[in-house]
Design an enzyme around this catalytic site. Structure first.
Site, PDB file in Angstrom:
ATOM      1  N   SER A   7       0.634  -1.291  -0.162  1.00  0.00           N
ATOM      2  CA  SER A   7      -0.004  -0.005  -0.087  1.00  0.00           C
ATOM      3  C   SER A   7       0.887   1.321  -0.073  1.00  0.00           C
ATOM      4  CB  SER A   7      -1.028  -0.022   1.145  1.00  0.00           C
ATOM      5  OG  SER A   7      -0.195  -0.426   2.474  1.00  0.00           O
ATOM      6  N   ASP A  46       6.369  -3.191  -1.901  1.00  0.00           N
ATOM      7  CA  ASP A  46       5.544  -2.073  -1.138  1.00  0.00           C
ATOM      8  C   ASP A  46       6.420  -0.965  -0.960  1.00  0.00           C
ATOM      9  OD1 ASP A  46       3.796  -1.598   0.714  1.00  0.00           O
ATOM     10  OD2 ASP A  46       4.020  -3.055   2.014  1.00  0.00           O
ATOM     11  N   GLY A  47       5.935   0.114  -0.318  1.00  0.00           N
ATOM     12  CA  GLY A  47       6.569   1.295  -0.017  1.00  0.00           C
ATOM     13  C   GLY A  47       6.968   1.363   1.493  1.00  0.00           C
ATOM     14  N   ASP A  92       7.610   4.236   4.832  1.00  0.00           N
ATOM     15  CA  ASP A  92       7.781   5.600   5.409  1.00  0.00           C
ATOM     16  C   ASP A  92       9.055   6.091   5.477  1.00  0.00           C
ATOM     17  OD1 ASP A  92       4.873   5.757   5.607  1.00  0.00           O
ATOM     18  OD2 ASP A  92       5.289   4.102   7.525  1.00  0.00           O
ATOM     19  N   GLY A 101       3.654   1.762   8.347  1.00  0.00           N
ATOM     20  CA  GLY A 101       2.642   1.676   9.289  1.00  0.00           C
ATOM     21  C   GLY A 101       1.990   2.903   9.309  1.00  0.00           C
ATOM     22  N   GLY A 102       2.575   3.841   8.791  1.00  0.00           N
ATOM     23  CA  GLY A 102       2.048   5.158   8.536  1.00  0.00           C
ATOM     24  C   GLY A 102       0.389   5.236   8.108  1.00  0.00           C
ATOM     25  N   GLU A 104       0.993  -5.970   5.898  1.00  0.00           N
ATOM     26  CA  GLU A 104       2.109  -5.561   5.067  1.00  0.00           C
ATOM     27  C   GLU A 104       3.417  -6.553   5.619  1.00  0.00           C
ATOM     28  OE1 GLU A 104       1.240  -0.875   4.265  1.00  0.00           O
ATOM     29  OE2 GLU A 104       2.689  -1.532   5.823  1.00  0.00           O
ATOM     30  N   LYS A 153      12.273   9.475   1.577  1.00  0.00           N
ATOM     31  CA  LYS A 153      12.203   8.337   2.351  1.00  0.00           C
ATOM     32  C   LYS A 153      13.439   7.873   2.544  1.00  0.00           C
ATOM     33  CE  LYS A 153       7.662   8.985   1.727  1.00  0.00           C
ATOM     34  NZ  LYS A 153       6.884   7.936   1.489  1.00  0.00           N
TER      35      LYS A 153
END
Length: 239
Positions: free
Chosen positions: A35, A89-90, A92, A103-104, A111, A129
């Site tokens: 996400s 995945d991205g 933070d 987890g933002g 995830e 990031k």
């Protein structure tokens, strides 16, 4: 949309496309889709492939499920596909060892489940990031998923080891605490900057607290990170 925003979006798209193009192989059938704003372009790229019907895509939460559906990809679940060939995945924030904070968006448990189930886990992010040390750029604290009736206990224990912890609010959309897809609370705990050499130890301390479900520390999980730079280049980091 400002020129700065355009550059950031372009960098996200470039690194996401590069991550898919360079790592998705013919033998990959089960793909984890994370996400975040950069993963939007991962799903977009996979959705452009002529053989996209060959893939089963595993989401990490509601947003990524919608990305899979919107790009007309085949949706699957971890129950039927416990082994994932590759996951994107991205993050933070990313440090020099490719440890990450996630987890933002409050999806950290799902995830981490997908990342841990993947043979290969790849992070895609823009260069804001990539700070080299966790807590340097991300100052909202480490997201920690906790069962609801343990949140005060966990806050006290986190503060006792040098953290500054608070329950994440659901405002303005929801009065009271933010609720995860799993029905839990998120406690955000600021430890300041955490050197790469100390991330694993701190993560283990938090995980041992009874009532903690999972942390937003992704320790030595990623094999590569694709960083989109504002000048239009893509930096590839690997361990």
């Amino acid at each position: 949309m400002s020129s700065t925003t355009n550059l950031v979006e372009q960098s996200k798209k470039l690194c996401a496309y590069a991550a898919v193009d360079n790592n998705l192989k013919p033998n990959h059938k089960i793909i984890g889709i994370g996400s975040g704003s950069t993963v939007v372009y991962v799903a977009e790229r996979i959705g452009q492939l002529s053989n996209k019907s060959d893939f089963v895509c595993i989401p990490t939460g509601f947003q990524s499920k919608q990305l899979i559906i919107d790009n007309k990809l085949q949706l699957g679940g971890l129950e039927e596909n416990p082994i994932i060939d590759i996951a994107f995945d991205g993050a933070d924030e990313i440090d020099s060892d490719l440890n990450a904070i996630k987890g933002g968006g409050a999806c950290l448990l799902q995830e981490k489940l997908v990342a841990d189930s993947a043979k290969e886990f790849i992070i895609v992010a823009d260069d804001r990031k990539n700070t080299g040390i966790l807590g340097k750029g991300w100052n909202k604290g480490i997201p920690i998923e906790v069962i609801p009736n343990a949140y005060n206990k966990i806050i006290n224990e986190l503060n006792s080891i040098g953290g500054n912890a608070k329950v994440r609010s659901g405002l303005p959309a929801k009065a009271g605490p933010a609720i995860t897809d799993n029905g839990n609370f998120i406690v955000d705990c600021d430890f300041g900057q955490v050197p790469a050499s100390q991330v694993d130890e701190l993560n283990k301390k938090i995980k041992l607290m009874v009532g903690v479900v999972e942390t937003g520390f992704f320790v030595k999980m990623a094999q590569k990170a694709y960083i989109g730079n504002a000048d239009g280049t893509v930096t590839t980091l690997s361990v």
